[in-house]
Write a protein that holds these residues in place. Structure first.
Motif, PDB file in Angstrom:
ATOM      1  N   LYS A   1      -2.705 -13.511  51.876  1.00 11.80           N
ATOM      2  CA  LYS A   1      -2.600 -14.831  51.274  1.00 11.80           C
ATOM      3  C   LYS A   1      -1.726 -14.793  50.032  1.00 11.80           C
ATOM      4  CE  LYS A   1      -5.419 -18.533  49.309  1.00 11.80           C
ATOM      5  NZ  LYS A   1      -6.787 -18.943  48.918  1.00 11.80           N
ATOM      6  N   ASP A   2      -1.905 -13.759  49.205  1.00 13.45           N
ATOM      7  CA  ASP A   2      -1.107 -13.625  47.994  1.00 13.45           C
ATOM      8  C   ASP A   2       0.368 -13.507  48.334  1.00 13.45           C
ATOM      9  OD1 ASP A   2      -3.394 -13.729  46.552  1.00 13.45           O
ATOM     10  OD2 ASP A   2      -3.561 -11.575  46.222  1.00 13.45           O
ATOM     11  N   MET A   3       0.692 -12.760  49.405  1.00 13.95           N
ATOM     12  CA  MET A   3       2.070 -12.566  49.802  1.00 13.95           C
ATOM     13  C   MET A   3       2.694 -13.898  50.206  1.00 13.95           C
ATOM     14  SD  MET A   3       3.608  -9.891  52.580  1.00 13.95           S
ATOM     15  CE  MET A   3       3.174 -10.840  54.018  1.00 13.95           C
ATOM     16  N   LYS A   4       1.949 -14.733  50.935  1.00 12.88           N
ATOM     17  CA  LYS A   4       2.471 -16.017  51.365  1.00 12.88           C
ATOM     18  C   LYS A   4       2.731 -16.928  50.179  1.00 12.88           C
ATOM     19  CE  LYS A   4       0.488 -16.030  56.022  1.00 12.88           C
ATOM     20  NZ  LYS A   4      -0.490 -16.649  56.947  1.00 12.88           N
ATOM     21  N   VAL A   5       1.833 -16.897  49.188  1.00 11.94           N
ATOM     22  CA  VAL A   5       2.022 -17.700  47.985  1.00 11.94           C
ATOM     23  C   VAL A   5       3.290 -17.269  47.262  1.00 11.94           C
ATOM     24  CG1 VAL A   5       1.098 -18.199  45.701  1.00 11.94           C
ATOM     25  CG2 VAL A   5      -0.416 -18.231  47.684  1.00 11.94           C
ATOM     26  N   GLU A   6       3.525 -15.955  47.189  1.00  9.94           N
ATOM     27  CA  GLU A   6       4.715 -15.441  46.520  1.00  9.94           C
ATOM     28  C   GLU A   6       5.980 -15.874  47.260  1.00  9.94           C
ATOM     29  OE1 GLU A   6       6.357 -11.189  44.743  1.00  9.94           O
ATOM     30  OE2 GLU A   6       4.448 -11.296  45.783  1.00  9.94           O
ATOM     31  N   ILE A   7       5.933 -15.839  48.590  1.00  5.46           N
ATOM     32  CA  ILE A   7       7.079 -16.260  49.400  1.00  5.46           C
ATOM     33  C   ILE A   7       7.388 -17.733  49.152  1.00  5.46           C
ATOM     34  CG2 ILE A   7       7.882 -16.653  51.773  1.00  5.46           C
ATOM     35  CD1 ILE A   7       6.105 -14.216  52.548  1.00  5.46           C
ATOM     36  N   GLU A   8       6.350 -18.572  49.205  1.00  8.96           N
ATOM     37  CA  GLU A   8       6.530 -20.001  48.985  1.00  8.96           C
ATOM     38  C   GLU A   8       7.049 -20.276  47.587  1.00  8.96           C
ATOM     39  OE1 GLU A   8       2.755 -21.635  49.817  1.00  8.96           O
ATOM     40  OE2 GLU A   8       2.835 -21.215  51.969  1.00  8.96           O
ATOM     41  N   SER A   9       6.604 -19.504  46.609  1.00  3.72           N
ATOM     42  CA  SER A   9       7.027 -19.684  45.232  1.00  3.72           C
ATOM     43  C   SER A   9       8.521 -19.415  45.083  1.00  3.72           C
ATOM     44  CB  SER A   9       6.226 -18.759  44.310  1.00  3.72           C
ATOM     45  OG  SER A   9       6.620 -18.940  42.976  1.00  3.72           O
ATOM     46  N   ILE A  10       9.016 -18.360  45.716  1.00  5.88           N
ATOM     47  CA  ILE A  10      10.440 -18.021  45.638  1.00  5.88           C
ATOM     48  C   ILE A  10      11.277 -19.087  46.337  1.00  5.88           C
ATOM     49  CG2 ILE A  10      12.194 -16.350  46.393  1.00  5.88           C
ATOM     50  CD1 ILE A  10      10.120 -14.161  45.961  1.00  5.88           C
ATOM     51  N   GLN A  11      10.838 -19.509  47.526  1.00  5.73           N
ATOM     52  CA  GLN A  11      11.574 -20.547  48.252  1.00  5.73           C
ATOM     53  C   GLN A  11      11.597 -21.854  47.457  1.00  5.73           C
ATOM     54  OE1 GLN A  11       9.289 -20.336  51.875  1.00  5.73           O
ATOM     55  NE2 GLN A  11      10.931 -19.261  52.958  1.00  5.73           N
ATOM     56  N   GLU A  12      10.461 -22.188  46.851  1.00  5.84           N
ATOM     57  CA  GLU A  12      10.378 -23.411  46.043  1.00  5.84           C
ATOM     58  C   GLU A  12      11.291 -23.320  44.822  1.00  5.84           C
ATOM     59  OE1 GLU A  12       7.056 -25.850  43.430  1.00  5.84           O
ATOM     60  OE2 GLU A  12       6.381 -24.445  44.963  1.00  5.84           O
ATOM     61  N   ALA A  13      11.379 -22.131  44.232  1.00  2.37           N
ATOM     62  CA  ALA A  13      12.238 -21.943  43.056  1.00  2.37           C
ATOM     63  C   ALA A  13      13.696 -22.214  43.393  1.00  2.37           C
ATOM     64  CB  ALA A  13      12.068 -20.528  42.506  1.00  2.37           C
ATOM     65  N   PHE A  14      14.151 -21.738  44.545  1.00  2.00           N
ATOM     66  CA  PHE A  14      15.532 -21.995  44.968  1.00  2.00           C
ATOM     67  C   PHE A  14      15.775 -23.495  45.169  1.00  2.00           C
ATOM     68  CE2 PHE A  14      16.022 -17.460  46.110  1.00  2.00           C
ATOM     69  CZ  PHE A  14      17.280 -17.251  45.567  1.00  2.00           C
ATOM     70  N   GLU A  15      14.775 -24.194  45.697  1.00  2.00           N
ATOM     71  CA  GLU A  15      14.917 -25.634  45.894  1.00  2.00           C
ATOM     72  C   GLU A  15      15.035 -26.363  44.557  1.00  2.00           C
ATOM     73  OE1 GLU A  15      15.293 -27.549  48.648  1.00  2.00           O
ATOM     74  OE2 GLU A  15      15.543 -25.623  49.682  1.00  2.00           O
ATOM     75  N   GLN A  16      14.266 -25.902  43.561  1.00  2.00           N
ATOM     76  CA  GLN A  16      14.281 -26.552  42.250  1.00  2.00           C
ATOM     77  C   GLN A  16      15.628 -26.423  41.553  1.00  2.00           C
ATOM     78  OE1 GLN A  16      11.007 -25.035  39.942  1.00  2.00           O
ATOM     79  NE2 GLN A  16       9.448 -26.063  41.182  1.00  2.00           N
ATOM     80  N   LEU A  17      16.335 -25.327  41.829  1.00  2.41           N
ATOM     81  CA  LEU A  17      17.633 -25.102  41.184  1.00  2.41           C
ATOM     82  C   LEU A  17      18.649 -26.200  41.529  1.00  2.41           C
ATOM     83  CD1 LEU A  17      18.185 -21.249  41.576  1.00  2.41           C
ATOM     84  CD2 LEU A  17      17.296 -22.477  39.613  1.00  2.41           C
ATOM     85  N   LYS A  18      18.431 -26.882  42.637  1.00  6.94           N
ATOM     86  CA  LYS A  18      19.378 -27.920  43.062  1.00  6.94           C
ATOM     87  C   LYS A  18      19.333 -29.134  42.140  1.00  6.94           C
ATOM     88  CE  LYS A  18      19.019 -26.463  47.902  1.00  6.94           C
ATOM     89  NZ  LYS A  18      18.571 -26.823  49.276  1.00  6.94           N
ATOM     90  N   ASN A  19      18.229 -29.291  41.416  1.00  3.10           N
ATOM     91  CA  ASN A  19      18.122 -30.400  40.467  1.00  3.10           C
ATOM     92  C   ASN A  19      18.479 -29.886  39.073  1.00  3.10           C
ATOM     93  OD1 ASN A  19      17.480 -32.625  38.945  1.00  3.10           O
ATOM     94  ND2 ASN A  19      15.414 -32.865  39.755  1.00  3.10           N
ATOM     95  N   HIS A  20      19.748 -29.973  38.714  1.00  4.93           N
ATOM     96  CA  HIS A  20      20.248 -29.376  37.473  1.00  4.93           C
ATOM     97  C   HIS A  20      19.684 -30.037  36.221  1.00  4.93           C
ATOM     98  CE1 HIS A  20      23.954 -27.107  39.147  1.00  4.93           C
ATOM     99  NE2 HIS A  20      23.037 -27.248  40.085  1.00  4.93           N
ATOM    100  N   LYS A  21      19.238 -31.284  36.326  1.00 10.52           N
ATOM    101  CA  LYS A  21      18.879 -32.034  35.131  1.00 10.52           C
ATOM    102  C   LYS A  21      17.482 -31.697  34.609  1.00 10.52           C
ATOM    103  CE  LYS A  21      21.902 -35.951  36.111  1.00 10.52           C
ATOM    104  NZ  LYS A  21      21.977 -37.423  36.313  1.00 10.52           N
ATOM    105  N   GLN A  22      16.608 -31.170  35.455  1.00  4.56           N
ATOM    106  CA  GLN A  22      15.247 -30.876  35.007  1.00  4.56           C
ATOM    107  C   GLN A  22      15.171 -29.508  34.327  1.00  4.56           C
ATOM    108  OE1 GLN A  22      12.566 -30.703  38.309  1.00  4.56           O
ATOM    109  NE2 GLN A  22      13.597 -29.003  39.311  1.00  4.56           N
TER     110      GLN A  22
END
Length: 509
Positions: free
Chosen positions: A459-480
Motif C-alpha cells: 500500500k505504501d508503494m502505491k501511495v508513493e507511485i501516485e504521489s510522484i505521478q501527481e507531482a508531475f501533473e502539478q508541474l503543468k500549472n506554473h502559476k501555483q
C-alpha cells in the motif's frame, strides 16, 4: 486488593510473563521521592508482592525528559512498540505523573496499551486495568491532576521570576555587553562600545545588517571592537537580535514568550503585547531609549527590512562549496518617474549572504530565480513526458535493495548477539555488561524488523507511485506554488559558483 493472576500461586518469571517497568525523571533536580532508585524500588515491591519475579531487563528509563512531550521519550516509544508487537503483557508505573503530564498523552498511552492486550498498573493511584474494566473515570481523574501539576508549577515559577525582576535581578542568559554581579546586570565596558557602534551604524549611518556584520568582523580583526562570545565571527542574525533587544535600553520585558504544544512537540511563540510586563530602568542602559525606539520604529525598519521573496525551492538548493542552503536575494532600481522599482530575485549562498566572501563563502554568479525556475520546470516536464518511467518496477527494486541491506544488518546483529553469549561464558565481560549489550542488540534488531515491515507494505508503494505521478501533473500549472511537487520529485540540487547544476532526483528513469 490486587489478586495474583497465577491460579497455582506460583511466582511468574519475566520469561513467562514479560512486563515493562517504566521510570522517568524530568531533571537532575527531582526530589528523592521521584528518583529512579525510588521508582524502581516501589515497582519491584509491587511485583514481588503480587507474585512476579523481578527482572532488571524490564526497566525502561527516560532520563531528563519532560513528561509533557511524548515524542521525545524514547523509552516510552519503545514500550508502545513492544505493546504493538505483543511482546509484553504488562506495564508498571510508580504513578500516572511518571506515565505522562499531558492528559491527551496519558489517554493515548492507555488506549494503545489496552488495545493491544497490555495490562496497565499505576501503583500510587491503585489503578489496574485488569480489574477496572471499562471504568475510565478513575484513570482520567488522576491523569487530569497530573496534567495540572506542571501548569501549577509554571505559575509558581513565573511568580518567582516576576519577584526577582521587580527586585532588579536579571533572569535568563546574560546578553553581550553586560556582566552579572550580585544577580544584577552591569555594563561590561570592554563589550559595550561594540553595542554602541552597532546602533550608531544602524541609526546614524543607515547601514543594514549585512554591512554592519562585515564592518564588525573587519574591526574585530583590527582589534578595535570585541568579537562575539560564542563564535569567532559575527553573524547577521546576531546583529539583528541585538538591534531588536530592549535590554540595551535598560528595559526588561517579562512574559514576552510562551511555549505551546504543536504536533506533539513544544514550540516557543510570542505573546500578545498586552500580556507583556515591561520594566523601565531595570538596569544600566548601554544606549538611550530614544536610540532603541528609533532603530525599531516602523519607518526605519521598513527601509532596512526587505520582505523575503517566496522560495519554492526552499531546502532543496545547496551550495557546492560549503553545503549551505541557497536563498533568494532581491535587488532593484527605481524607474525614472520614481513611482515603482524594477526588482530582480536571484540565488545566493546563505553563508555568503551572512558573512560575505571573506567570512562566509564564495560569491556565486548571479542566477535569476525566475530563469532558474523556468529552466528546472521545463527539464522536469521533459523527463516526465519523453521518458517512460517504470514507477512500480523502480520503486519495487529500490525497496528490495533497502530490505536486503536491512536484512544483512539484522543477520550481522544476530550473529553478534550469539557470540556475546560465548564471550560472557568465557568471563571476558561481566553480567551487567552482557545484559546491557544484549538488550542493545535486541532493540536494534527490533527496530530493523519494524523498518522491514514498513518497506514491505504494498500500500505504501502505491501511495508513493501516485504521489510522484501527481507531482508531475502539478508541474503543468506554473502559476501555483509548486514546493510540494518539487520536494516530491527532487532530493536536492547542488549549485556551483559558475552556475552549473547537479540535480539529484527522488525517482529513477
Amino acid at each position: 486488593m490486587i489478586i495474583n493472576e497465577n491460579k497455582e500461586n506460583k511466582t511468574l518469571s519475566y520469561e513467562e510473563y514479560p512486563y515493562a517497568t517504566y521510570v522517568r525523571i524530568s531533571t537532575d533536580k527531582e526530589e528523592q521521592e521521584s528518583s529512579p532508585e525510588n521508582q524502581i524500588d516501589i515497582c519491584r515491591y509491587w511485583l514481588e508482592k503480587n507474585g512476579f519475579e523481578w527482572s532488571d531487563k524490564s526497566v525502561q528509563f527516560d532520563d531528563g525528559i519532560t513528561g509533557t512531550v511524548l515524542l521525545d521519550r524514547t523509552a516510552m516509544q519503545l514500550i508502545l512498540d513492544k505493546a504493538r508487537r505483543r511482546e509484553i503483557k504488562m506495564v508498571i508505573f510508580k504513578s500516572i505523573s511518571r506515565l505522562a503530564r499531558d492528559l491527551r498523552d496519558s489517554l493515548e498511552i492507555k488506549e494503545t496499551l489496552i488495545a493491544h492486550g497490555v495490562r496497565l498498573v499505576t501503583i500510587e493511584e491503585g489503578y489496574d486495568s485488569l480489574h477496572e474494566g471499562k471504568n475510565d473515570m478513575k484513570f482520567e481523574m488522576f491523569s487530569m491532576f497530573a496534567a495540572q501539576l506542571p501548569k501549577t508549577a509554571s505559575v509558581s515559577i513565573s511568580a518567582s521570576m516576576t519577584a526577582k525582576v521587580r527586585r532588579g535581578e536579571h533572569v535568563g542568559q546574560v546578553p553581550f555587553g553586560y556582566s552579572l554581579k550580585n544577580k544584577k546586570l552591569e555594563i561590561n565596558e570592554s563589550e559595550a562600545p561594540t553595542i554602541r557602534q552597532i546602533f550608531s551604524w544602524y541609526n546614524e549611518d543607515g547601514f543594514g545588517f549585512k554591512t554592519i556584520t562585515r564592518l564588525l568582523n573587519e574591526e574585530n580583526e583590527a582589534g578595535n571592537l570585541s568579537k562575539p562570545r560564542k563564535k569567532d565571527k559575527w553573524q547577521m542574525t546576531t546583529v539583528q537580535r541585538i538591534i531588536q533587544n530592549p535590554t540595551y535600553a535598560g528595559m526588561f520585558i517579562h512574559n514576552r514568550y510562551t511555549k505551546v504544544k504543536i504536533g506533539g512537540r513544544k514550540k516557543q511563540i510570542q505573546n500578545p503585547r498586552e500580556k507583556w510586563s515591561i520594566y523601565e530602568d531595570h538596569h544600566p542602559a548601554i544606549i538611550s531609549k530614544a536610540d532603541w525606539e528609533k532603530a525599531n520604529s516602523k519607518e526605519v525598519m521598513n527601509k532596512k527590512t526587505k520582505i523575503t521573496p517566496w522560495n519554492e525551492f526552499r531546502g532543496l538548493l545547496r551550495c557546492s562549496e560549503c553545503g549551505s542552503n541557497m536563498v533568494i536575494l532581491q535587488t532593484g532600481s527605481k524607474k525614472k518617474d520614481g513611482k515603482k522599482d524594477d526588482r530582480w530575485k536571484y540565488l545566493k549562498c546563505s553563508a555568503y549572504r551572512r558573512g560575505g566572501s571573506k567570512h562566509g563563502c564564495v560569491n556565486h554568479s548571479p542566477i535569476l530565480y525566475d530563469d532558474f525556475r523556468e529552466f528546472l520546470l521545463k527539464k522536469l516536464l521533459r523527463k516526465g513526458k519523453n521518458t517512460k518511467i517504470k514507477f512500480e518496477n523502480n520503486l519495487h527494486e529500490k525497496k528490495k535493495k533497502e530490505i536486503a541491506v536491512l536484512q544483512k544488518q539484522k543477520l550481522h546483529l544476530e550473529e553478534k548477539n550469539k557470540s556475546l553469549v560465548d564471550i560472557y561464558l568465557d568471563k571476558l565481560i561481566g553480567k551487567d555488561e552482557f545484559q546491557l549489550k544484549r538488550q542493545e542488540y535486541t532493540d536494534e534488531i527490533k527496530k530493523i524488523e519494524d523498518k522491514i515491515f514498513i518497506l514491505s507494505q504494498e500500500k505504501d508503494m502505491k501511495v508513493e507511485i501516485e504521489s510522484i505521478q501527481e507531482a508531475f501533473e502539478q508541474l503543468k500549472n506554473h502559476k501555483q506554488d509548486l514546493h510540494h511537487a518539487l520536494s516530491t520529485l527532487i532530493d536536492h540540487v547542488v549549485v556551483h559558483p559558475d552556475g552549473k547544476l547537479d540535480i539529484h532526483y527522488k525517482f529513477k528513469l
